[in-house]
Scaffold this motif. Structure first.
Motif, PDB file in Angstrom:
ATOM      1  N   ASN A 110       6.080  59.378 121.626  1.00  0.00           N
ATOM      2  CA  ASN A 110       5.707  60.150 120.619  1.00  0.00           C
ATOM      3  C   ASN A 110       6.374  61.242 120.249  1.00  0.00           C
ATOM      4  N   PRO A 111       6.998  61.085 118.972  1.00  0.00           N
ATOM      5  CA  PRO A 111       6.740  60.147 117.951  1.00  0.00           C
ATOM      6  C   PRO A 111       7.504  59.019 117.444  1.00  0.00           C
ATOM      7  N   THR A 112       8.472  58.580 118.249  1.00  0.00           N
ATOM      8  CA  THR A 112       9.364  57.511 117.916  1.00  0.00           C
ATOM      9  C   THR A 112       8.896  56.068 118.273  1.00  0.00           C
ATOM     10  N   GLY A 113       8.170  56.154 119.125  1.00  0.00           N
ATOM     11  CA  GLY A 113       7.956  54.541 119.771  1.00  0.00           C
ATOM     12  C   GLY A 113       8.889  53.873 120.560  1.00  0.00           C
ATOM     13  N   SER A 127      12.219  45.916 110.893  1.00  0.00           N
ATOM     14  CA  SER A 127      11.901  45.130 111.971  1.00  0.00           C
ATOM     15  C   SER A 127      11.909  45.667 113.448  1.00  0.00           C
ATOM     16  N   PHE A 128      12.455  46.977 113.449  1.00  0.00           N
ATOM     17  CA  PHE A 128      12.387  47.857 114.694  1.00  0.00           C
ATOM     18  C   PHE A 128      11.056  48.177 114.931  1.00  0.00           C
ATOM     19  N   ILE A 129      10.120  48.263 114.012  1.00  0.00           N
ATOM     20  CA  ILE A 129       8.664  48.719 114.101  1.00  0.00           C
ATOM     21  C   ILE A 129       8.073  47.704 115.188  1.00  0.00           C
ATOM     22  N   ALA A 130       8.407  46.593 114.854  1.00  0.00           N
ATOM     23  CA  ALA A 130       8.015  45.422 115.909  1.00  0.00           C
ATOM     24  C   ALA A 130       8.554  45.287 117.303  1.00  0.00           C
ATOM     25  N   ARG A 131       9.609  46.085 117.592  1.00  0.00           N
ATOM     26  CA  ARG A 131       9.985  46.137 118.639  1.00  0.00           C
ATOM     27  C   ARG A 131       9.465  47.464 119.682  1.00  0.00           C
TER      28      ARG A 131
END
Ligand SMILES: Cc1ncc(COP(=O)(O)O)c(C=O)c1O
Length: 401
Positions: free
Chosen positions: A183-186, A339-343
Motif C-alpha cells: 500500500n499504495p503501489t500494489g 497493463s501493469f495494473i493487472a499484474r
C-alpha cells in the motif's frame, strides 16, 4: 484554553470519504479508501463471521476484561496463520503474539515497544508508503526515514536502490516491509528479492517489521506469507503487525496482532512482558468481540473452510476488476499503457494519474482518488466500470489536447 488551536488538516484518505459522502452526483465512485466492496458496491459481513457471531451470542457469558495480550486462542491461531502450525519457530517457542486494536494498534505497540526497550531507532519506510506510518512511529518518539521502493519508469520495485539505501542504514534500525499487497503501489517483492533483502537485513543487523494487513488478498493465505517465511529463515529477530480488518472484513471491530520472533524462548518471553507493559499504558487490554470472531473461525474446521473460500472470492473479484479496468480503458481508446495494473496485487495501484487529473475526475465526474493517484481497485464494479473508464479517457484526452 483552546482559542489558539488551528484546525488540523483532514486525514488525506478518510477526509476523502467524508467529501465523497457529501457529493450529490448519482454516478459518484469512491476509489479512495481501502475497503473491500462486492459486486453491488457493498462492504459485506462475511458469512463465516456471521455464523461465528451467532455462536458467540449464545455461548458468551461474561464481558470481563481480556488479558493485556488478548485471548490465548486468538494469539495461537494468529501465529499459526502467519507461519503455519508446524513451523520451527513455533516449535522452538521463539514467538509471542499480542492481540491489538487493529493493524494500526499493533504498529503503535510495536513502536512503543521499540522506543522503550531498544531506544530511539530510526524506522525505515518504503517510498511511498501508507500515509499513517510516519504519524504512528513519530507519535511514539521514533524518527522515520525512507528507502526507495517504487520505480515510476517500470511501475515495479526499485530494488537495487532499495537495497543500497538499507545497506547504508545504521545497525539496529527498524525496517518496515509490506508482507504483500504493498500500500499504495500494489507492487510486491519477488521470491529472490525477499531472499536478497533478508541477507541485507541480517548482515546489517536491521530489525524487520513486517506490515501484514492484506494476507490472502494477493495470491492466497499461505502464498502471501512466503516473504515473511523467507525473512524468518534469515533474521533471528522480527516484528509482525497483522490485521484482520481486510481478510475478515472486521474493519470496525479493530482486530489485529503484534507478533515478535526472538532468537530463543527466554528472549521472546522477556519481550512479551514489555509488549504487555506498553499495551497496558496505551489501551489497557484489547476489545474482545473481533478477536473472539477470529478465534472462533480459525479454530473451527468448518468455519475456517468457509472463511478461506470467502477470502478467495474477495481476492478473485479484485483481480477480475484489475483485468476489466485495463480492458475497458483500451476499449475507450486510451493509448497509455495501464497493463501493469493487472499484474499488481491487493486493493491498490498507483495509476500514474497526476494531481490535476485526479482533481478533474473528482470535480467533473464525482470520481474520488487519493491525490497521489493511488486507486483502490476494490471500489470498482461491473456497474461503474464503464462510467469510470469513460471519465478517465476524457480527462486524459483533454490533457493531450
Ligand atoms: C499497510 C497498512 N497497514 C495498516 C493498516 C490499518 O489496518 P487496521 O484498520 O487494521 O488498523 C492499513 C489499512 O489501510 C494498511 O493499508
Amino acid at each position: 484554553m483552546f482559542e489558539t488551536i488551528v484546525a488540523a488538516p483532514p486525514d488525506p484518505i478518510l477526509g476523502l470519504t467524508e467529501a465523497f459522502k457529501k457529493d450529490k452526483n448519482a454516478s459518484k465512485v469512491n476509489l479512495g479508501v481501502g475497503v473491500y466492496k462486492d459486486a453491488a458496491g457493498q462492504t459485506p459481513i462475511l458469512n463465516s463471521v456471521k455464523s461465528a457471531e451467532e455462536r458467540l451470542l449464545k455461548s458468551e457469558n461474561t464481558k470481563n476484561y481480556l488479558p493485556i495480550d488478548g485471548q490465548p486462542e486468538f494469539d495461537r491461531a494468529t501465529v499459526e496463520l502467519l507461519f503455519g502450525a508446524g513451523h520451527p519457530v513455533l516449535a522452538a517457542q521463539r514467538t509471542v503474539t499480542a492481540q491489538a486494536p487493529g493493524g494500526t494498534g499493533a504498529l503503535r505497540v510495536a513502536a512503543d515497544f521499540v522506543f522503550s526497550t531498544l531506544g530511539k531507532r530510526t524506522v525505515w519506510l518504503s517510498d511511498p508508503t501508507w500515509p499513517n506510518h510516519p504519524q504512528v512511529f513519530n507519535a511514539a518518539g521514533l524518527p522515520t526515514a525512507s528507502y526507495p521502493y517504487f520505480d515510476k519508469q517500470t511501475n515495479g520495485v526499485a530494488f537495487e536502490a532499495m537495497l543500497n539505501a538499507l545497506r547504508a542504514a545504521p545497525e539496529g534500525d527498524v525496517v518496515v516491509v509490506h508482507g504483500c499487497c504493498h500500500n499504495p503501489t500494489g507492487v510486491d517483492l519477488q521470491p529472490q528479492q525477499w531472499r536478497a533483502l533478508g541477507e541485507v537485513l541480517a548482515e546489517r543487523k536491521l530489525l524487520p517489521l513486517v506490515e501484514f494487513a492484506y494476507q490472502g488478498f494477493a495470491n492466497g493465505l499461505e502464498e502471501d506469507a512466503a516473504g515473511l517465511h523467507q525473512l524468518v529463515q534469515q533474521c533471528d529477530s522480527m516484528l509482525v503487525a497483522s490485521s484482520y480488518s481486510k481478510n475478515f472484513g472486521l474493519y470496525n471491530e479493530r482486530v489485529g496482532a503484534l507478533t515478535l520472533v526472538a532468537p530463543d524462548e527466554k528472549q521472546a518471553e522477556a519481550a512479551l512482558s514489555h509488549i504487555k507493559r506498553v499495551a497496558r499504558a496505551n489501551y489497557s487490554n484489547p476489545p474482545a468481540h473481533g478477536g473472539a470472531i477470529v478465534a472462533t473461525v480459525l479454530n473451527d474446521p468448518q468455519l475456517r473452510t468457509q472463511w478461506e473460500a470467502e477470502v478467495a472470492e474477495m481476492r478473485d473479484r479484485i483481480n477480475t476488476m484489475r483485468h476489466l479496468f485495463v480492458e475497458t480503458l483500451q476499449e475507450k481508446g486510451v493509448d497509455r499503457d495501464f497493463s501493469f495494473i493487472a499484474r499488481q496485487h491487493g486493493m491498490f495501484s498507483f495509476s500514474g494519474l497526476n494531481a490535476d487529473q485526479v482533481k478533474a475526475l473528482r470535480e467533473r465526474f464525482g470520481i474520488y482518488i487519493v491525490g497521489s493517484g493511488r486507486i483502490s481497485v476494490a471500489g470498482m464494479t461491473e456497474d461503474n466500470m464503464d462510467y469510470l473508464c469513460s471519465a478517465i479517457a476524457e480527462v486524459l484526452a483533454d490533457d493531450k489536447a
